[in-house]
Motif scaffolding. Structure first.
Motif, mmCIF file in Angstrom:
data_model
loop_
_atom_site.group_PDB
_atom_site.id
_atom_site.type_symbol
_atom_site.label_atom_id
_atom_site.label_comp_id
_atom_site.label_asym_id
_atom_site.label_seq_id
_atom_site.Cartn_x
_atom_site.Cartn_y
_atom_site.Cartn_z
ATOM 1 N N GLU A 14 19.265 -12.894 17.819
ATOM 2 C CA GLU A 14 19.423 -13.980 16.852
ATOM 3 C C GLU A 14 19.110 -13.512 15.438
ATOM 4 N N ALA A 15 19.939 -13.954 14.508
ATOM 5 C CA ALA A 15 19.805 -13.543 13.112
ATOM 6 C C ALA A 15 18.464 -13.982 12.522
ATOM 7 N N ARG A 16 18.001 -15.169 12.877
ATOM 8 C CA ARG A 16 16.751 -15.658 12.292
ATOM 9 C C ARG A 16 15.579 -14.798 12.755
ATOM 10 N N ASP A 17 15.587 -14.341 14.018
ATOM 11 C CA ASP A 17 14.542 -13.443 14.494
ATOM 12 C C ASP A 17 14.627 -12.092 13.782
ATOM 13 N N GLN A 18 15.853 -11.645 13.549
ATOM 14 C CA GLN A 18 16.054 -10.387 12.830
ATOM 15 C C GLN A 18 15.510 -10.477 11.404
ATOM 16 N N ASP A 19 15.707 -11.628 10.767
ATOM 17 C CA ASP A 19 15.189 -11.818 9.406
ATOM 18 C C ASP A 19 13.663 -11.766 9.391
ATOM 19 N N ALA A 20 13.044 -12.421 10.367
ATOM 20 C CA ALA A 20 11.591 -12.426 10.447
ATOM 21 C C ALA A 20 11.066 -11.008 10.673
ATOM 22 N N LEU A 21 11.740 -10.274 11.550
ATOM 23 C CA LEU A 21 11.314 -8.898 11.799
ATOM 24 C C LEU A 21 11.545 -8.014 10.572
ATOM 25 N N GLN A 22 12.602 -8.286 9.840
ATOM 26 C CA GLN A 22 12.862 -7.536 8.606
ATOM 27 C C GLN A 22 11.738 -7.791 7.594
ATOM 28 N N GLN A 23 11.294 -9.045 7.487
ATOM 29 C CA GLN A 23 10.181 -9.379 6.599
ATOM 30 C C GLN A 23 8.898 -8.668 7.043
ATOM 31 N N LEU A 24 8.690 -8.624 8.351
ATOM 32 C CA LEU A 24 7.523 -7.926 8.885
ATOM 33 C C LEU A 24 7.578 -6.441 8.518
ATOM 34 N N MET A 25 8.751 -5.850 8.636
ATOM 35 C CA MET A 25 8.905 -4.431 8.273
ATOM 36 C C MET A 25 8.610 -4.211 6.785
ATOM 37 N N LEU A 26 9.016 -5.162 5.943
ATOM 38 C CA LEU A 26 8.729 -5.034 4.510
ATOM 39 C C LEU A 26 7.219 -5.080 4.250
ATOM 40 N N HIS A 27 6.531 -5.955 4.981
ATOM 41 C CA HIS A 27 5.076 -6.012 4.832
ATOM 42 C C HIS A 27 4.423 -4.713 5.315
ATOM 43 N N LEU A 28 4.906 -4.185 6.419
ATOM 44 C CA LEU A 28 4.361 -2.919 6.909
ATOM 45 C C LEU A 28 4.638 -1.780 5.921
ATOM 46 N N GLY A 64 4.938 -2.092 2.754
ATOM 47 C CA GLY A 64 4.010 -2.274 1.640
ATOM 48 C C GLY A 64 2.620 -1.751 1.971
ATOM 49 N N ALA A 65 2.219 -1.893 3.227
ATOM 50 C CA ALA A 65 0.891 -1.429 3.634
ATOM 51 C C ALA A 65 0.784 0.094 3.569
ATOM 52 N N ILE A 66 1.881 0.760 3.783
ATOM 53 C CA ILE A 66 1.843 2.227 3.783
ATOM 54 C C ILE A 66 1.516 2.781 2.397
ATOM 55 N N THR A 67 1.731 1.961 1.376
ATOM 56 C CA THR A 67 1.375 2.384 0.025
ATOM 57 C C THR A 67 -0.108 2.746 -0.054
ATOM 58 N N ALA A 68 -0.902 2.101 0.781
ATOM 59 C CA ALA A 68 -2.336 2.399 0.787
ATOM 60 C C ALA A 68 -2.612 3.850 1.170
ATOM 61 N N LEU A 69 -1.688 4.475 1.871
ATOM 62 C CA LEU A 69 -1.883 5.883 2.218
ATOM 63 C C LEU A 69 -1.878 6.767 0.969
ATOM 64 N N GLN A 70 -1.225 6.298 -0.082
ATOM 65 C CA GLN A 70 -1.255 7.052 -1.326
ATOM 66 C C GLN A 70 -2.680 7.112 -1.876
ATOM 67 N N PHE A 71 -3.450 6.081 -1.612
ATOM 68 C CA PHE A 71 -4.834 6.031 -2.060
ATOM 69 C C PHE A 71 -5.613 7.227 -1.524
ATOM 70 N N GLN A 72 -5.395 7.555 -0.273
ATOM 71 C CA GLN A 72 -6.114 8.675 0.330
ATOM 72 C C GLN A 72 -5.768 9.982 -0.371
ATOM 73 N N ASP A 73 -4.505 10.181 -0.692
ATOM 74 C CA ASP A 73 -4.090 11.417 -1.352
ATOM 75 C C ASP A 73 -4.720 11.521 -2.740
ATOM 76 N N MET A 74 -4.642 10.440 -3.506
ATOM 77 C CA MET A 74 -5.236 10.467 -4.847
ATOM 78 C C MET A 74 -6.752 10.628 -4.768
ATOM 79 N N SER A 75 -7.373 9.933 -3.834
ATOM 80 C CA SER A 75 -8.825 10.022 -3.679
ATOM 81 C C SER A 75 -9.254 11.429 -3.303
ATOM 82 N N THR A 76 -8.513 12.053 -2.407
ATOM 83 C CA THR A 76 -8.815 13.416 -1.994
ATOM 84 C C THR A 76 -8.773 14.368 -3.183
#
Length: 151
Positions: A68-82, A84-96
């Motif tokens: 279903e397209a609506r489920d696909q949209d929700a999962l797409q939004q979830l992927m966008l949030h995930l 965005g979370a990966i940006t936090a990994l940049q923090f480790q590189d800069m901190s190091t």
């Protein structure tokens, strides 16, 4: 001017040996704290990375099973949030980079203090770790979402 046995005369004036030794101890303690912070950041980054890739894989499996397209949209939004979370990994590189840079500067200060205060020992000239050439290894002071290359 008379100098007693508990003082040395560096270029700028008189510094008590005890004060120099205490300052060197403090510098080394701070350096050890930075190394411990680095280990904590490494562990947190490893956990974040493991959970991110686990969640991302599960979302991809769910997307393949849900027609279903609506489920696909929700999962797409979830992927966008995930993503965005990966940006936090940049923090480790800069901190190091910042921790390594600061640690190297502290070590240089400690070594110079020891050499200038206590002089060379019977093994030869005191070794002073080279100070970083650049004033700051990381010019970025904030993180924004965007294109991220992973390991």
């Amino acid at each position: 001017m008379q100098i007693d046995e508990t003082s040395v005369e560096p270029e700028g004036g008189l510094m008590p040996l005890l004060a120099a030794a205490e300052m060197q101890d403090h510098l080394m303690t701070v350096n050890n704290d930075l190394e411990r912070l680095q280990r904590l950041l490494d562990d947190a980054c490893e956990a974040l990375s493991t959970h991110f890739f686990g969640a991302s894989g599960l979302v991809e499996q769910m997307r393949a099973r849900l027609p279903e397209a609506r489920d696909q949209d929700a999962l797409q939004q979830l992927m966008l949030h995930l993503a965005g979370a990966i940006t936090a990994l940049q923090f480790q590189d800069m901190s190091t980079q910042l921790i390594a840079h600061t640690s190297q500067r502290l070590r240089n200060c400690s070594d110079q203090l020891a050499r200038d205060t206590f002089g060379d020992d019977e093994d030869g000239m005191a070794v002073v770790e080279t100070a970083p050439l650049r004033p700051n290894p990381v010019t970025q002071d904030e993180m924004d979402a965007g294109s991220i290359e992973l390991f």
